[in-house]
Design a protein around this motif. Structure first.
Motif, PDB file in Angstrom:
ATOM      1  N   ARG A 168      57.845  37.450  26.909  1.00  0.00           N
ATOM      2  CA  ARG A 168      58.922  36.720  27.588  1.00  0.00           C
ATOM      3  C   ARG A 168      59.977  36.242  26.597  1.00  0.00           C
ATOM      4  NH1 ARG A 168      54.484  34.884  30.584  1.00  0.00           N
ATOM      5  NH2 ARG A 168      54.408  32.912  29.443  1.00  0.00           N
ATOM      6  N   ARG A 169      59.547  35.879  25.392  1.00  0.00           N
ATOM      7  CA  ARG A 169      60.519  35.503  24.359  1.00  0.00           C
ATOM      8  C   ARG A 169      61.414  36.681  23.992  1.00  0.00           C
ATOM      9  NH1 ARG A 169      57.175  33.034  19.585  1.00  0.00           N
ATOM     10  NH2 ARG A 169      59.172  33.399  18.522  1.00  0.00           N
ATOM     11  N   ALA A 170      60.886  37.883  24.169  1.00  0.00           N
ATOM     12  CA  ALA A 170      61.683  39.088  23.917  1.00  0.00           C
ATOM     13  C   ALA A 170      62.483  39.501  25.146  1.00  0.00           C
ATOM     14  CB  ALA A 170      60.764  40.230  23.481  1.00  0.00           C
ATOM     15  N   GLY A 171      62.450  38.665  26.196  1.00  0.00           N
ATOM     16  CA  GLY A 171      63.232  38.940  27.394  1.00  0.00           C
ATOM     17  C   GLY A 171      62.537  39.792  28.430  1.00  0.00           C
ATOM     18  N   ILE A 172      61.217  39.985  28.288  1.00  0.00           N
ATOM     19  CA  ILE A 172      60.461  40.828  29.215  1.00  0.00           C
ATOM     20  C   ILE A 172      59.558  39.929  30.062  1.00  0.00           C
ATOM     21  CG2 ILE A 172      58.848  42.752  29.410  1.00  0.00           C
ATOM     22  CD1 ILE A 172      59.791  43.679  26.650  1.00  0.00           C
ATOM     23  N   PRO A 173      59.761  39.875  31.388  1.00  0.00           N
ATOM     24  CA  PRO A 173      59.067  38.890  32.241  1.00  0.00           C
ATOM     25  C   PRO A 173      57.628  39.260  32.599  1.00  0.00           C
ATOM     26  CG  PRO A 173      60.517  40.235  33.571  1.00  0.00           C
ATOM     27  CD  PRO A 173      60.751  40.667  32.141  1.00  0.00           C
ATOM     28  N   VAL A 174      56.787  39.369  31.593  1.00  0.00           N
ATOM     29  CA  VAL A 174      55.372  39.699  31.798  1.00  0.00           C
ATOM     30  C   VAL A 174      54.640  38.520  32.443  1.00  0.00           C
ATOM     31  CG1 VAL A 174      53.223  40.028  30.521  1.00  0.00           C
ATOM     32  CG2 VAL A 174      55.189  41.462  30.018  1.00  0.00           C
ATOM     33  N   LEU A 175      53.759  38.807  33.396  1.00  0.00           N
ATOM     34  CA  LEU A 175      52.943  37.825  34.126  1.00  0.00           C
ATOM     35  C   LEU A 175      53.780  36.814  34.918  1.00  0.00           C
ATOM     36  CD1 LEU A 175      49.900  36.950  31.796  1.00  0.00           C
ATOM     37  CD2 LEU A 175      50.164  38.804  33.449  1.00  0.00           C
ATOM     38  N   ARG A 176      55.009  37.138  35.196  1.00  0.00           N
ATOM     39  CA  ARG A 176      55.836  36.213  35.965  1.00  0.00           C
ATOM     40  C   ARG A 176      55.524  36.275  37.454  1.00  0.00           C
ATOM     41  NH1 ARG A 176      62.109  37.418  36.234  1.00  0.00           N
ATOM     42  NH2 ARG A 176      61.265  38.916  37.743  1.00  0.00           N
ATOM     43  N   ASP A 177      55.170  37.460  37.954  1.00  0.00           N
ATOM     44  CA  ASP A 177      54.982  37.654  39.396  1.00  0.00           C
ATOM     45  C   ASP A 177      53.569  38.113  39.750  1.00  0.00           C
ATOM     46  OD1 ASP A 177      57.767  37.124  39.882  1.00  0.00           O
ATOM     47  OD2 ASP A 177      58.199  39.154  39.158  1.00  0.00           O
ATOM     48  N   ASP A 178      52.609  37.816  38.892  1.00  0.00           N
ATOM     49  CA  ASP A 178      51.259  38.346  39.095  1.00  0.00           C
ATOM     50  C   ASP A 178      50.286  37.356  39.718  1.00  0.00           C
ATOM     51  OD1 ASP A 178      51.201  41.146  37.741  1.00  0.00           O
ATOM     52  OD2 ASP A 178      52.286  39.877  36.329  1.00  0.00           O
ATOM     53  N   PHE A 179      50.701  36.110  39.901  1.00  0.00           N
ATOM     54  CA  PHE A 179      49.789  35.099  40.434  1.00  0.00           C
ATOM     55  C   PHE A 179      50.411  34.404  41.635  1.00  0.00           C
ATOM     56  CE2 PHE A 179      49.077  35.332  35.810  1.00  0.00           C
ATOM     57  CZ  PHE A 179      47.793  35.860  35.830  1.00  0.00           C
ATOM     58  N   VAL A 180      49.576  34.161  42.630  1.00  0.00           N
ATOM     59  CA  VAL A 180      50.016  33.502  43.858  1.00  0.00           C
ATOM     60  C   VAL A 180      49.567  32.045  43.814  1.00  0.00           C
ATOM     61  CG1 VAL A 180      49.852  33.500  46.375  1.00  0.00           C
ATOM     62  CG2 VAL A 180      49.816  35.669  45.118  1.00  0.00           C
ATOM     63  N   PRO A 181      50.460  31.088  44.091  1.00  0.00           N
ATOM     64  CA  PRO A 181      50.080  29.670  44.053  1.00  0.00           C
ATOM     65  C   PRO A 181      48.963  29.351  45.042  1.00  0.00           C
ATOM     66  CG  PRO A 181      52.468  29.925  44.131  1.00  0.00           C
ATOM     67  CD  PRO A 181      51.884  31.283  44.392  1.00  0.00           C
ATOM     68  N   MET A 182      48.146  28.379  44.677  1.00  0.00           N
ATOM     69  CA  MET A 182      47.039  27.967  45.538  1.00  0.00           C
ATOM     70  C   MET A 182      47.490  27.008  46.638  1.00  0.00           C
ATOM     71  SD  MET A 182      44.389  29.536  44.287  1.00  0.00           S
ATOM     72  CE  MET A 182      43.032  28.668  45.072  1.00  0.00           C
ATOM     73  N   ALA A 183      48.748  26.619  46.617  1.00  0.00           N
ATOM     74  CA  ALA A 183      49.228  25.587  47.540  1.00  0.00           C
ATOM     75  C   ALA A 183      49.181  26.025  49.000  1.00  0.00           C
ATOM     76  CB  ALA A 183      50.655  25.187  47.166  1.00  0.00           C
ATOM     77  N   ASN A 184      49.225  27.324  49.251  1.00  0.00           N
ATOM     78  CA  ASN A 184      49.335  27.804  50.629  1.00  0.00           C
ATOM     79  C   ASN A 184      48.018  28.288  51.225  1.00  0.00           C
ATOM     80  OD1 ASN A 184      52.155  27.342  50.609  1.00  0.00           O
ATOM     81  ND2 ASN A 184      52.502  29.324  49.628  1.00  0.00           N
ATOM     82  N   ILE A 185      46.905  27.850  50.672  1.00  0.00           N
ATOM     83  CA  ILE A 185      45.619  28.266  51.230  1.00  0.00           C
ATOM     84  C   ILE A 185      45.355  27.545  52.546  1.00  0.00           C
ATOM     85  CG2 ILE A 185      44.645  28.812  48.976  1.00  0.00           C
ATOM     86  CD1 ILE A 185      43.180  26.157  49.045  1.00  0.00           C
ATOM     87  N   GLN A 274      61.508  49.568  33.766  1.00  0.00           N
ATOM     88  CA  GLN A 274      62.636  48.751  33.322  1.00  0.00           C
ATOM     89  C   GLN A 274      62.698  48.604  31.806  1.00  0.00           C
ATOM     90  OE1 GLN A 274      62.251  45.022  35.389  1.00  0.00           O
ATOM     91  NE2 GLN A 274      63.021  45.837  37.334  1.00  0.00           N
ATOM     92  N   TYR A 275      61.527  48.621  31.147  1.00  0.00           N
ATOM     93  CA  TYR A 275      61.488  48.325  29.715  1.00  0.00           C
ATOM     94  C   TYR A 275      60.851  49.453  28.901  1.00  0.00           C
ATOM     95  CZ  TYR A 275      62.825  43.701  31.273  1.00  0.00           C
ATOM     96  OH  TYR A 275      63.500  42.650  31.849  1.00  0.00           O
ATOM     97  N   ALA A 276      61.088  50.674  29.336  1.00  0.00           N
ATOM     98  CA  ALA A 276      60.720  51.867  28.567  1.00  0.00           C
ATOM     99  C   ALA A 276      59.258  51.858  28.119  1.00  0.00           C
ATOM    100  CB  ALA A 276      61.641  52.008  27.351  1.00  0.00           C
ATOM    101  N   LYS A 277      58.373  51.471  29.041  1.00  0.00           N
ATOM    102  CA  LYS A 277      56.920  51.523  28.832  1.00  0.00           C
ATOM    103  C   LYS A 277      56.396  50.532  27.799  1.00  0.00           C
ATOM    104  CE  LYS A 277      56.646  56.449  30.071  1.00  0.00           C
ATOM    105  NZ  LYS A 277      56.088  56.203  31.407  1.00  0.00           N
TER     106      LYS A 277
END
Length: 325
Positions: A168-185, A274-277
């Motif tokens: 992410r510091r290199a501008g690549i959004p790794v693990l940004r969209d891989d987890f669902v919040p527990m708030a909506n159970i 998006q980020y050339a593999k």
């Protein structure tokens, strides 16, 4: 190289401590002949994993191979003589970490994997009392099994989070969209739609299905064929849903894991394009830890089913919906 001049986990005390403990889990053959030439293969795999945390400059093909092999050994090789002992080591370290660090001290942006597991732990611990009260304490073993397995993940989530932060510091959004919040159970007392149980034949069918899925998905992930991983997850979810209908039962946690693998593979495929593999090796390992754990965590579903028959929604009501497919 992606991260020039960086050091991810130089002399990390957690990695060093776990390395020493795993080294002590010798096989019977090694105890009989402890010479270096007879070095235990499982111990060697664990040592390679923890050594990979030290002074690594890039999450490359070798790193992905080492991590994936370690996860398969730790969470899927239940025929290994030290399988339970390895889980106990990770569980104890996970409990220590969870107790030592208060929730407010954890940055959600910096540690998304750790936060997700800790949130799940907090939900399960909070609901444990409710389930035990309405079951006269009978659900305690289910809750303990589930939280024990979650604790065993915590020492490993920090390794993923540290690498993801560098991406992410290199501008690549790794693990940004891989987890669902527990708030909506769902609420703990939500009525169940199905109250049946898998019989012995059904359990055999489930184990056979998951073993085949793990092997095929692991192979696809090793080839970084994330589209294939998605298709396999889609088919597995369909088959598991059909099994639920045939047996009028719930396999909520098993399906949750498979859907999570599918979601991760979809994100991996998108970022790869998006980020050339450059994220392929990282996501291979991230998907591998989930694939490896599916069959182990499915035991929680099976232990929960007798309580579903009594109308108690343990596990079923405790998981957020994953947007996959």
């Amino acid at each position: 190289m992606l991260f020039v001049g960086s050091s991810v986990l130089a002399q990390d005390p957690i990695a060093n401590n776990l390395r020493e403990q795993f080294m002590q889990l010798s096989s019977f053959e090694q105890l009989q002949d402890p010479s270096p030439e007879k070095f235990d293969a499982a111990a060697a795999r664990a040592v390679s994993f923890f050594d990979s945390q030290q002074n690594s400059e890039e999450f490359n093909e070798t790193t992905a191979e080492i991590w994936s092999g370690f996860f398969e050994l730790t969470f899927a090789r239940d025929d290994d003589e030290n399988f339970s002992r390895r889980l106990e080591v990770l569980q104890a370290e996970g409990q220590r970490q969870h107790a030592a660090i208060p929730p407010e001290a954890i940055d959600h942006e910096q540690k998304p994997f750790t936060v997700h597991v800790r949130e799940a732990l907090e939900v399960n611990r909070a609901r444990r009392q409710y389930y035990e009260r309405i079951s006269n304490g009978a659900t305690r073993k289910v809750s303990l099994l589930y939280t024990s397995l979650e604790y065993s993940l915590l020492p490993l989530t920090s390794f993923f989070d540290r690498w993801a932060h560098k991406y992410r510091r290199a501008g690549i959004p790794v693990l940004r969209d891989d987890f669902v919040p527990m708030a909506n159970i769902s609420s703990a007392d939500k009525p169940l739609l199905r109250r049946g149980m898998l019989d012995r034949a059904g359990r055999r069918e489930l184990r056979k299905m998951l073993r085949a899925w793990q092997w095929k998905s692991g192979l696809a992930a090793s080839r970084k064929d994330f589209l294939k991983v998605q298709l396999l997850a889609l088919n597995a979810v369909h088959d598991l849903r059909q099994m639920e209908l045939r047996h009028n039962c719930n396999l909520a946690l098993t399906i949750h894991f498979v859907e999570s693998v599918g979601l991760a593979a979809r994100n991996a495929d998108r970022l790869s394009q998006q980020y050339a593999k450059r994220t392929d090796n990282f996501y291979r390992a991230f998907i591998a830890i989930q694939i490896s754990g599916v069959r182990l965590f499915s035991k929680v579903d099976l232990q929960a089913q007798p309580f579903h028959r009594a109308g108690i929604g343990i596990i079923v009501n405790d998981l957020p919906a994953i947007p996959f497919p």
